[in-house]
Design an enzyme around this catalytic site. Sequence first.
Site, PDB file in Angstrom:
ATOM      1  N   ASP A   1      -1.565  30.224  67.215  1.00 27.97           N
ATOM      2  CA  ASP A   1      -0.673  31.388  67.158  1.00 27.97           C
ATOM      3  C   ASP A   1      -0.769  32.031  65.768  1.00 27.97           C
ATOM      4  OD1 ASP A   1       2.083  32.236  68.961  1.00 27.97           O
ATOM      5  OD2 ASP A   1       1.919  32.995  66.905  1.00 27.97           O
ATOM      6  N   ILE A   2      -0.773  33.347  65.741  1.00 27.60           N
ATOM      7  CA  ILE A   2      -0.918  34.075  64.483  1.00 27.60           C
ATOM      8  C   ILE A   2       0.340  33.956  63.608  1.00 27.60           C
ATOM      9  CG2 ILE A   2      -0.041  36.362  65.157  1.00 27.60           C
ATOM     10  CD1 ILE A   2      -2.681  37.507  63.972  1.00 27.60           C
TER      11      ILE A   2
ATOM     12  N   ASN B   1       7.302  31.811  78.006  1.00 26.31           N
ATOM     13  CA  ASN B   1       8.300  32.870  78.132  1.00 26.31           C
ATOM     14  C   ASN B   1       7.831  33.884  79.171  1.00 26.31           C
ATOM     15  OD1 ASN B   1       9.907  31.817  75.981  1.00 26.31           O
ATOM     16  ND2 ASN B   1       8.434  32.659  74.530  1.00 26.31           N
TER      17      ASN B   1
ATOM     18  N   GLN C   1       9.423  37.743  76.596  1.00 24.55           N
ATOM     19  CA  GLN C   1       7.963  37.644  76.542  1.00 24.55           C
ATOM     20  C   GLN C   1       7.413  38.846  75.787  1.00 24.55           C
ATOM     21  OE1 GLN C   1       6.145  37.703  80.432  1.00 24.55           O
ATOM     22  NE2 GLN C   1       4.123  37.120  79.643  1.00 24.55           N
TER      23      GLN C   1
ATOM     24  N   HIS D   1       0.840  32.718  78.793  1.00 27.05           N
ATOM     25  CA  HIS D   1       0.463  31.787  77.740  1.00 27.05           C
ATOM     26  C   HIS D   1       1.490  30.678  77.691  1.00 27.05           C
ATOM     27  CE1 HIS D   1       2.771  35.172  76.120  1.00 27.05           C
ATOM     28  NE2 HIS D   1       3.333  34.330  75.278  1.00 27.05           N
TER      29      HIS D   1
ATOM     30  N   HIS E   1       2.947  28.033  75.052  1.00 29.66           N
ATOM     31  CA  HIS E   1       3.007  27.638  73.647  1.00 29.66           C
ATOM     32  C   HIS E   1       3.054  26.111  73.594  1.00 29.66           C
ATOM     33  CE1 HIS E   1       4.659  31.623  72.060  1.00 29.66           C
ATOM     34  NE2 HIS E   1       4.967  31.735  73.355  1.00 29.66           N
TER      35      HIS E   1
HETATM   36  P1  5GP Z   1       5.731  35.394  73.626  1.00 23.70           P
HETATM   37  O1  5GP Z   1       6.916  35.903  72.866  1.00 23.70           O
HETATM   38  O2  5GP Z   1       5.079  36.458  74.468  1.00 23.70           O
HETATM   39  O3  5GP Z   1       6.019  34.132  74.380  1.00 23.70           O
HETATM   40  O4  5GP Z   1       4.686  34.928  72.520  1.00 23.70           O
HETATM   41  C1  5GP Z   1       3.620  35.699  72.085  1.00 23.70           C
HETATM   42  C2  5GP Z   1       3.007  34.954  70.930  1.00 23.70           C
HETATM   43  O5  5GP Z   1       1.760  35.550  70.647  1.00 23.70           O
HETATM   44  C3  5GP Z   1       3.825  34.998  69.646  1.00 23.70           C
HETATM   45  O6  5GP Z   1       4.132  33.675  69.231  1.00 23.70           O
HETATM   46  C4  5GP Z   1       2.924  35.743  68.659  1.00 23.70           C
HETATM   47  O7  5GP Z   1       3.010  35.227  67.347  1.00 23.70           O
HETATM   48  C5  5GP Z   1       1.550  35.532  69.264  1.00 23.70           C
HETATM   49  N1  5GP Z   1       0.612  36.620  68.983  1.00 23.70           N
HETATM   50  C6  5GP Z   1       0.826  37.954  69.085  1.00 23.70           C
HETATM   51  N2  5GP Z   1      -0.276  38.644  68.757  1.00 23.70           N
HETATM   52  C7  5GP Z   1      -1.215  37.705  68.445  1.00 23.70           C
HETATM   53  C8  5GP Z   1      -2.567  37.801  68.014  1.00 23.70           C
HETATM   54  O8  5GP Z   1      -3.147  38.869  67.864  1.00 23.70           O
HETATM   55  N3  5GP Z   1      -3.220  36.631  67.794  1.00 23.70           N
HETATM   56  C9  5GP Z   1      -2.622  35.412  67.947  1.00 23.70           C
HETATM   57  N4  5GP Z   1      -3.352  34.342  67.703  1.00 23.70           N
HETATM   58  N5  5GP Z   1      -1.339  35.293  68.347  1.00 23.70           N
HETATM   59  C10 5GP Z   1      -0.658  36.424  68.583  1.00 23.70           C
END
Ligand code: 5GP
Length: 127
Positions: free
Chosen positions: A35-36, A97, A104, A110, A112
Site C-alpha cells: 500500500d502506498i 472495504n 471504499q 482489494h 488489505h
Molecule cells: P480502500 O479505502 O479502497 O479500502 O483502500 C484503498 C487503498 O489503496 C488505500 O489504503 C490507499 O492507500 C491505497 N492506494 C491508493 N492509491 C494507490 C496507489 O496508487 N498505489 C498503491 N500501492 N496503493 C494505493
Amino acid sequence: MAYAYDTNNIFARILRGEIPCNKLLETEHSLAFHDIRPQAPHHVLVIPKGPYVTFDHFALEASDAEKADFITAIGRVCKELGVQPGEGGAGYRAISNAGNDGVQEVPHLHVHILGGRVLGRMLERAG
Ligand code: 5GP
C-alpha cells in the site's frame, strides 16, 4: 442491478502497467503489492486481475479458478510477511472495504493484509 466497473480506477491502471507498484507477488489471476500509504509495518493489497468491484461481486461472478488463485495469493502473502499465527507469526488482519458505508476508496476489489503491530480493536466505536 449489474456491477459497474470503472476501467480507469487506479488499480486497473496498475494492472495495465500504466503506473508502478511495489509488487510482492503475482500469479495468473492475482497481484499483491504494498500500500502506498501504509497503516501498519506490513500493509499489502491483494487484488484479482479481473474487473471486480467488491468482494461480493467477485464471490458471485468470478470463476472457480480466479477464486482459488486469489485465496491462495492471500495465503502466500501472509506466509511471505511471516505473520501466520499457526507458523510462529504474530497475526494479521484481512479487510475488504466495499461501497459507501465500507468507505471504499478504490473501486477494484482489494483485500488489505495488515500486520507487524497490535492493530487494536476492529472498529473504534459501535453503532
Ligand atoms: P480502500 O479505502 O479502497 O479500502 O483502500 C484503498 C487503498 O489503496 C488505500 O489504503 C490507499 O492507500 C491505497 N492506494 C491508493 N492509491 C494507490 C496507489 O496508487 N498505489 C498503491 N500501492 N496503493 C494505493
